[in-house]
Scaffold this active site. Structure first.
Site: not given
Length: 252
Positions: A34-36, A51, A67
């Site tokens: 996961g990430t945003t 993030d 990222k």
């Protein structure tokens, strides 16, 4: 003694079988990383943010991951999915266009960067990418889905990662293309912090890249734990009717 040896051998064989079963299950079940990621266009360019948490299931493997990869100081690649796959794609893209620039002296268009990135993806890769940059006086954003489809975001923003589902309504309601640079930065930071507050796979601090006619610049926004992430008070309130009944201490 023989009974103890047999028991030890049985336990070893059982452990081996369970390990093989665990590896087989991990291979068959896709692990969600996961990430945003958020990218928005503003008046004079584009602002992208991410993030810094990399997670494997419930395990946080890196709290300071970067990222966002810069390409020739004119575009950025936001990466979500498999960390190994997306790092490989970003590195291959950088090597390819850096080589072309040294050979011919020409910088690629954002369209070329996005479509080459898509062509480098294979079926075995797990990657969802955002390609954003500045060209012809405006910011542009391309989204590349895990299945290889590519789309230019005409409405001015793009999100990706597990945290994106928590903030889509917020972006739809409050985003507008006439933002100034600082307003766009604050908007992206706030959106990512809202996602971090709800998504267990997003966390750490926020890295921001601003891309405009001056090139690309990086900003790091560290969390302020003394301020609430929204206007909603985080203080707990007693709910009437939910408290257990008070017992009398008087003896009958």
């Amino acid at each position: 003694y023989s009974t103890m040896m047999m028991r030890t051998s049985f336990l070893r064989i059982t452990a081996i079988i369970l390990s093989i079963a665990s590896l087989s299950s991990a291979a068959n079940n896709e692990v969600s990383l996961g990430t945003t990621l958020v990218a928005v266009c503003y008046k004079n360019g584009v602002v992208v943010g991410a993030d810094t948490r990399t997670s494997v299931g419930a395990y946080v493997s890196n709290r300071y991951a970067d990222k966002i990869a810069s390409v020739l100081n004119m575009a950025v690649i936001c990466r979500s999915g498999s960390a190994a796959d997306t790092q490989f794609l970003a590195e291959q893209l950088g090597v390819e266009f850096q080589s072309r620039f040294y050979r011919y002296g020409d910088k690629p268009t954002l369209h070329q960067i996005a479509y080459l990135l898509r062509s480098l993806m294979t079926e075995s890769m797990t990657a969802s990418l955002i390609c954003a940059g500045y060209q012809e006086g405006n910011g542009h954003i391309y989204s590349i889905a895990p299945n290889g489809s590519i789309m230019k975001e005409e409405h001015g923003f793009a999100v990706s990662g597990s945290g994106s589902t928590f903030i889509l309504g917020h972006l739809d309601n409050f985003y507008h293309k006439d933002m100034e640079e600082q307003e766009a930065i604050d908007f992206v930071v706030n959106a990512i912090q809202l996602a971090i507050a709800r998504d267990g796979s997003s966390g750490g601090f926020v890295r921001i890249h601003v891309v405009n006619h001056n090139g690309s610049k990086l900003k790091t926004i560290y969390p302020d734990h003394n301020k609430p992430l929204s206007t909603i008070s985080a203080a707990s309130h007693k709910l009437k009717g939910f408290a257990p009944p008070k017992r009398s201490t008087k003896r009958k």
